[in-house]
Each structure stands twice: as C-alpha cells, then as structure tokens.
Design a protein around this motif. Structure first.
Motif, PDB file in Angstrom:
ATOM      1  N   VAL A  56     -73.477   4.412   8.936  1.00  0.00           N
ATOM      2  CA  VAL A  56     -72.958   4.380  10.307  1.00  0.00           C
ATOM      3  C   VAL A  56     -72.172   5.647  10.625  1.00  0.00           C
ATOM      4  N   LEU A  57     -71.380   6.130   9.660  1.00  0.00           N
ATOM      5  CA  LEU A  57     -70.477   7.248   9.932  1.00  0.00           C
ATOM      6  C   LEU A  57     -71.168   8.617   9.931  1.00  0.00           C
ATOM      7  N   ASP A  58     -72.207   8.805   9.138  1.00  0.00           N
ATOM      8  CA  ASP A  58     -72.891  10.112   9.077  1.00  0.00           C
ATOM      9  C   ASP A  58     -73.288  10.652  10.462  1.00  0.00           C
ATOM     10  N   PRO A  59     -73.952   9.851  11.295  1.00  0.00           N
ATOM     11  CA  PRO A  59     -74.348  10.388  12.609  1.00  0.00           C
ATOM     12  C   PRO A  59     -73.158  10.656  13.536  1.00  0.00           C
ATOM     13  N   LEU A  60     -72.054   9.965  13.306  1.00  0.00           N
ATOM     14  CA  LEU A  60     -70.891  10.108  14.185  1.00  0.00           C
ATOM     15  C   LEU A  60     -69.978  11.249  13.762  1.00  0.00           C
ATOM     16  N   TRP A  61     -69.781  11.396  12.466  1.00  0.00           N
ATOM     17  CA  TRP A  61     -68.791  12.336  11.932  1.00  0.00           C
ATOM     18  C   TRP A  61     -69.406  13.497  11.167  1.00  0.00           C
ATOM     19  N   GLY A  62     -70.705  13.574  11.082  1.00  0.00           N
ATOM     20  CA  GLY A  62     -71.321  14.577  10.222  1.00  0.00           C
ATOM     21  C   GLY A  62     -71.450  13.986   8.826  1.00  0.00           C
ATOM     22  N   ARG A  63     -72.259  14.591   8.007  1.00  0.00           N
ATOM     23  CA  ARG A  63     -72.532  14.027   6.682  1.00  0.00           C
ATOM     24  C   ARG A  63     -71.248  13.846   5.871  1.00  0.00           C
ATOM     25  N   ILE A  64     -71.024  12.613   5.411  1.00  0.00           N
ATOM     26  CA  ILE A  64     -69.870  12.323   4.556  1.00  0.00           C
ATOM     27  C   ILE A  64     -70.242  12.729   3.139  1.00  0.00           C
ATOM     28  N   THR A  65     -69.465  13.618   2.555  1.00  0.00           N
ATOM     29  CA  THR A  65     -69.787  14.122   1.215  1.00  0.00           C
ATOM     30  C   THR A  65     -68.876  13.566   0.126  1.00  0.00           C
ATOM     31  N   GLN A  66     -67.668  13.160   0.516  1.00  0.00           N
ATOM     32  CA  GLN A  66     -66.723  12.673  -0.490  1.00  0.00           C
ATOM     33  C   GLN A  66     -65.850  11.569   0.089  1.00  0.00           C
ATOM     34  N   VAL A  67     -65.526  10.621  -0.770  1.00  0.00           N
ATOM     35  CA  VAL A  67     -64.653   9.504  -0.416  1.00  0.00           C
ATOM     36  C   VAL A  67     -63.603   9.389  -1.502  1.00  0.00           C
ATOM     37  N   GLU A  94     -53.799   7.950  -7.230  1.00  0.00           N
ATOM     38  CA  GLU A  94     -52.931   6.777  -7.357  1.00  0.00           C
ATOM     39  C   GLU A  94     -51.655   6.934  -6.536  1.00  0.00           C
ATOM     40  N   ALA A  95     -50.838   7.902  -6.865  1.00  0.00           N
ATOM     41  CA  ALA A  95     -49.556   8.070  -6.174  1.00  0.00           C
ATOM     42  C   ALA A  95     -49.720   8.747  -4.820  1.00  0.00           C
ATOM     43  N   GLU A  96     -50.729   9.592  -4.691  1.00  0.00           N
ATOM     44  CA  GLU A  96     -50.864  10.428  -3.494  1.00  0.00           C
ATOM     45  C   GLU A  96     -51.532   9.728  -2.313  1.00  0.00           C
ATOM     46  N   GLN A  97     -52.239   8.623  -2.556  1.00  0.00           N
ATOM     47  CA  GLN A  97     -52.996   7.991  -1.470  1.00  0.00           C
ATOM     48  C   GLN A  97     -52.532   6.559  -1.232  1.00  0.00           C
ATOM     49  N   ASP A  98     -52.378   6.228   0.025  1.00  0.00           N
ATOM     50  CA  ASP A  98     -52.018   4.872   0.444  1.00  0.00           C
ATOM     51  C   ASP A  98     -53.060   3.897  -0.121  1.00  0.00           C
ATOM     52  N   PRO A  99     -52.631   2.823  -0.781  1.00  0.00           N
ATOM     53  CA  PRO A  99     -53.600   1.896  -1.385  1.00  0.00           C
ATOM     54  C   PRO A  99     -54.492   1.178  -0.374  1.00  0.00           C
ATOM     55  N   HIS A 100     -54.086   1.125   0.886  1.00  0.00           N
ATOM     56  CA  HIS A 100     -54.878   0.437   1.911  1.00  0.00           C
ATOM     57  C   HIS A 100     -55.675   1.414   2.776  1.00  0.00           C
ATOM     58  N   LYS A 101     -55.915   2.600   2.242  1.00  0.00           N
ATOM     59  CA  LYS A 101     -56.620   3.615   3.033  1.00  0.00           C
ATOM     60  C   LYS A 101     -57.838   4.145   2.292  1.00  0.00           C
ATOM     61  N   LEU A 102     -58.884   4.430   3.060  1.00  0.00           N
ATOM     62  CA  LEU A 102     -60.080   5.098   2.561  1.00  0.00           C
ATOM     63  C   LEU A 102     -60.112   6.470   3.206  1.00  0.00           C
ATOM     64  N   LEU A 103     -60.169   7.510   2.408  1.00  0.00           N
ATOM     65  CA  LEU A 103     -60.210   8.882   2.924  1.00  0.00           C
ATOM     66  C   LEU A 103     -61.645   9.376   2.816  1.00  0.00           C
ATOM     67  N   LEU A 104     -62.181   9.919   3.902  1.00  0.00           N
ATOM     68  CA  LEU A 104     -63.553  10.425   3.915  1.00  0.00           C
ATOM     69  C   LEU A 104     -63.551  11.888   4.308  1.00  0.00           C
ATOM     70  N   LEU A 105     -64.328  12.681   3.589  1.00  0.00           N
ATOM     71  CA  LEU A 105     -64.473  14.099   3.912  1.00  0.00           C
ATOM     72  C   LEU A 105     -65.882  14.329   4.432  1.00  0.00           C
ATOM     73  N   SER A 106     -65.965  14.956   5.616  1.00  0.00           N
ATOM     74  CA  SER A 106     -67.243  15.203   6.253  1.00  0.00           C
ATOM     75  C   SER A 106     -67.711  16.620   5.969  1.00  0.00           C
ATOM     76  N   TYR A 107     -69.015  16.772   5.885  1.00  0.00           N
ATOM     77  CA  TYR A 107     -69.623  18.071   5.613  1.00  0.00           C
ATOM     78  C   TYR A 107     -69.321  19.073   6.713  1.00  0.00           C
ATOM     79  N   THR A 108     -69.226  18.588   7.951  1.00  0.00           N
ATOM     80  CA  THR A 108     -69.051  19.509   9.080  1.00  0.00           C
ATOM     81  C   THR A 108     -67.736  19.347   9.836  1.00  0.00           C
ATOM     82  N   VAL A 109     -67.189  18.143   9.871  1.00  0.00           N
ATOM     83  CA  VAL A 109     -66.062  17.881  10.766  1.00  0.00           C
ATOM     84  C   VAL A 109     -64.703  17.971  10.091  1.00  0.00           C
ATOM     85  N   GLY A 110     -64.574  17.481   8.901  1.00  0.00           N
ATOM     86  CA  GLY A 110     -63.267  17.497   8.236  1.00  0.00           C
ATOM     87  C   GLY A 110     -62.932  16.164   7.619  1.00  0.00           C
ATOM     88  N   ARG A 111     -61.694  15.746   7.795  1.00  0.00           N
ATOM     89  CA  ARG A 111     -61.190  14.555   7.116  1.00  0.00           C
ATOM     90  C   ARG A 111     -60.978  13.408   8.099  1.00  0.00           C
TER      91      ARG A 111
END
Length: 201
Positions: A56-67, A94-111
C-alpha cells in the motif's frame, strides 16, 4: 491525499498477508508531526504483516527500502522481508526508537513514522487511536498516544461502572416507582367502594 483502509476485523480464514492492512495516513500537506499515521497489524509477525503494508505504501511514498522497530513488542525480527517485488531490510533500535512506532525509509521521499496499534486492541480504542494519530493538531509521541487511549478507556470503564452502581442502588430503592409515587400500587388492600369526603364516614 488521505489513504484510509477499512477497520473491519480480519476474516478468520485469511492469513495476515492476504488481508488488507488496517492503516490510516495523515492527509498530504498537513503540518509535520511526530507521527504520519497509524497501522493496526493483526499479529506480531513482521514477516507476515509487512508485505501488505509495503504494497500500500510503495505507490504513495515511493519504494520503501528499510523498516526499523523497537524489539519490545516484536518477538522475531527478520533481517529481510520480500514485499511488493523487492526486498525490505528490517532493523531495530531498543533505546533510540519508541516501542509503539514503526519507522519506514523511502527510496525517494525520506522517512515516515507510523503509530503501531497493538494487535489485541479493542476496535473502538483502535478507531480512536487512528483518528488521534491523524488529527492535524496531533503532538504526542506514539507511546503518548497509546497512554492517552489507555487513560480514556479506563475513564470510560470507570464511568460505566459508576453508572451501573448508581442504577443498581436506584433499583434497590424502588427505581422508577420511587420517583413517581402515583404509579406505585398502594400498600393497603381496599375491598368495596371508597367513600368520598362528601358522603362522610
């Protein structure tokens, strides 16, 4: 643009990867916030859950390369997940990321950052979290949103318990009839005609 997926519960026969993701995103052009939307996965299995989300997210945010995730709530973190015709790399902090959050990095758009609603969350609470996560005035972290929803749920339950208690007390004291004496049956049994004051006794 807002991409909103249905919040209907998963059909039991479907596997998580074959069900549409329960996802809502903040409208494009809204002010930057700590959260860009909310995702309500059906399980804690990243390998099963991520492909449908990425599709779902690839067409909206550009290719997701990392999570990246926080391992607190994910029992197994695969290093790579095939999704939407490419491979997504999965990492964790572990310490750097909120446990209730998913971080996605896009090939073209960013974070992008999504609130992860626990799979076991009740539908009403999940719907509230999804609405709050995409509110233009949103300013809470992912964990802040979860805690706020928990406080709201606890307050609603306490209010419901208090209402039930008051109703039980009200019923034990006569309930509806106690407020309308005319509707109650007399304690005395009267046989025969009741004389009017003009007739005397």
């Amino acid at each position: 643009m807002t991409a909103t997926m249905l919040l209907t519960p998963a059909v039991e026969e479907r596997t998580p990867s074959s069900s549409p993701p329960r996802l809502v995103l903040a409208p494009a052009g809204t002010a930057p916030a700590l959260i860009d939307g909310a995702w309500w996965p059906r399980s804690r299995d990243l390998k099963a859950e991520l492909p449908a989300l990425i599709e779902v997210l690839d067409p909206l945010w550009g290719r997701i390369t990392q999570v990246t995730v926080n391992p607190t709530f994910w029992p197994v973190i695969p290093r790579r997940v095939p999704a939407h015709g490419h491979v997504v790399h999965v990492g964790w902090f572990e310490a750097e990321q909120d446990p209730h959050k998913l971080l996605l990095l896009s090939y073209t758009v960013g974070r992008w950052d999504l609130l992860v609603i626990p799979p076991e969350t009740a539908p009403a609470t999940a719907a509230r979290l999804m609405a709050t996560a995409t509110d233009p005035a949103r300013s809470l972290t992912a964990t802040g949103l979860i805690h706020e929803a928990e406080r709201f749920r606890a307050a609603a339950e306490a209010a419901a318990d208090a209402d039930s208690f008051r109703e039980a007390v009200w019923d034990s004291e006569g309930g509806h009839d106690a407020r309308h004496p005319a509707s109650r049956t007399s304690d005395r049994t009267v046989v025969g005609p009741v004389p009017t004051p003009a007739e005397g006794v």
